[in-house]
Design an enzyme around this catalytic site. Sequence first.
Site, short mmCIF file in Angstrom:
data_model
loop_
_atom_site.label_atom_id
_atom_site.label_comp_id
_atom_site.label_asym_id
_atom_site.label_seq_id
_atom_site.Cartn_x
_atom_site.Cartn_y
_atom_site.Cartn_z
CD GLU A 135 -3.32 -0.91 2.16
OE1 GLU A 135 -4.03 0.00 1.94
OE2 GLU A 135 -3.08 -1.66 2.95
CG HIS A 251 -9.02 6.31 1.53
ND1 HIS A 251 -8.80 6.04 0.24
CD2 HIS A 251 -8.35 5.51 2.07
CE1 HIS A 251 -8.11 5.03 -0.04
NE2 HIS A 251 -8.08 4.55 1.12
NE ARG A 298 -4.69 6.17 2.96
CZ ARG A 298 -5.03 5.20 3.87
NH1 ARG A 298 -5.67 5.40 4.87
NH2 ARG A 298 -4.89 3.74 3.58
CG HIS A 357 -9.89 6.58 5.37
ND1 HIS A 357 -10.90 5.37 5.56
CD2 HIS A 357 -8.82 5.68 5.99
CE1 HIS A 357 -10.34 4.44 5.21
NE2 HIS A 357 -9.10 4.39 5.67
NE ARG A 392 -4.82 5.07 9.39
CZ ARG A 392 -5.17 4.28 8.65
NH1 ARG A 392 -4.87 3.08 8.70
NH2 ARG A 392 -6.15 4.53 7.85
#
Length: 557
Positions: A135, A251, A298, A357, A392
């Site tokens: 990811e 997100h 992100r 998110h 995060r």
Amino acid sequence: MLPLKSQNVWFRIKEMKYSNYSAVIIGSGIAGLYAALKIRQQVNLPDGLLLITKSKLGESNSRYAQGGMVGVMKENHADSTQAHISDTIKAGAGLSEFNTVKFVSEKSDMVIRDLLEFGVEFDKDENGEFMYTLEAAHSVNRVLHSGGDATGRMIERALCEKVKENPDIDVYEKTMAVELLVNSECRGVIVFNEITQEYEVIYSSCVILATGGAGQLYRYTTNPAGASSDGIALAYKAGAVLQDMEFIQFHPTALAIDTEEHLFLISEALRGEGAKLVDSDGREFMYKYHELKELAPRDVVTRANFNEMIDKSNVYLNATCIDSGKLAKRFPNISRKCLEYGIDISKDFIPVTPAAHYFMGGVKTNLNGETSVKRLFAIGETASTGLHGGNRLASNSLLECAVCAYAIAKHLKSQELKSPKQIDKKIKAHIDEYSDEAVFLEEIDIEIPRKELRNIMWEYAGILRSEKSLVKAAQELEKLRCNFPRGSKCLNIEEYELRHMICTSGLIINAALARKESRGAHFRSDYPQTNEECIHSIACSGENIELPASKEEIFVK
Ligand code: FAD
Ligand code: SIN
């Protein structure tokens, strides 16, 4: 005034109930469920263990987790704790706390194996080896998954079964924690059962908040209805120190098909497998924003999407470059959901949009889950351990939930957990607020102010903020707060949620105003640069707390 639904006047006389426990866990996501099982397994609980959830057991953010859970496994020779620590800290924009990151990373292998003992399964290849996926911002494939893209649901299901099988864990469903009982330390909690309309005072030697996140504060979110920041607001009212409240993770790829409650997530793991972001002309654009393109941190991908949407109105995820057989097997849930909307992900572009998110901030805790209020603990998304910093790293949240649940059980092993039998005046006064014999409440249409709050936060305290927009957010929120016609008692769970959402929104706005820089997920258009100095921001109510001594921290009232 808020719109009245009808002229109905509700009248209620109920006896207050009382009970005693050694430990009460609030929340049945992965943090709460796993903590219940570990505490029951390891800790001496003379007065028993209670798990409370305002929903049905297992309904939570956890259930919707798709991509997976970080597993820094000994047999994965491509990986190491050093590499995971480094990736987490880089993604965290300088705010992650090294000791926390190291602690969580080093415990990853052990908690994954422990979860297997509780019946959790992670996907394996034809040789029986764990499958690791990639990811964003991970330097190696290390994300374990289950059921393809249904990781949260699979873990929840296994843990729920174990909790249900365990006769020594009492469970209250449809029961909401509405007030923590605190004098110099936490002595219990007042809960409201929506079905019976009864309040109950639960005296407990310790209370563990595992109440999840705050996505519902925003108009567009991947979080289901229950993610209304309750634990954060309750802890704030009880005087606990909160941390990093300005850091909301958006997100980049929620499915851009509007539904009132929450948007369906299109997992980052799809980008990990090679899917590309494209504009409405089908042109890739991430190369303009970051060298890691689709696998940039992100916050970077979210702002890129947001920016492209200003110029071109729509962005899409193109997964057609991935083998269709692999797509169906690896992402069965996403394939099915998209098909419901007429999108065949092996042939069509998927319309995507950023959405709130994950909440990086929350109730400040140490590695035992202890908050600044004695005997009050927090774990999971409600807690702020310092792991995530300003942004995060993907799939670190489920890992943090499990590691912290494990750690709290270990810590409680050495504590004496006898339910308090005596209470003082301050606690009695709290209880009296809820035990008036009669109450008259006019029914209000709660959806209207809830929607208004979510719009305010999205428009003025969202992906891009500035002093001007945040001041506007504060003014609009204040109007909403003044019009909310409730004191301690509310009519139902939704009203309590709104009370908590108003409180937490105010704290986020204040913290975002105080941070005069852009860092991680907090982007100030009037301060686009990141300062050299890294400081955690602390929001606190000033009651019952020992303020942290570090002069690096700023205080926001
Ligand atoms: P939750 O799972 O949110 O549980 C909170 C519980 O508390 C619920 O049962 C709720 O009903 C209860 N509760 C709340 N307030 C009260 C109250 N006042 N009284 C009683 N009960 C209350 N993270 C990853 O690491 N990997 C992923 O792949 C991933 N994918 C995600 C996908 C989606 C769509 C979403 C929304 C999140 C994802 N995350 C992922 C984030 C992760 O799922 C959450 O951070 C994590 O599951 C939080 O777990 P928790 O136990 O802390 O809280
Ligand atoms: C995802 O699957 O994209 C979500 C992963 C996460 O939030 O950690």
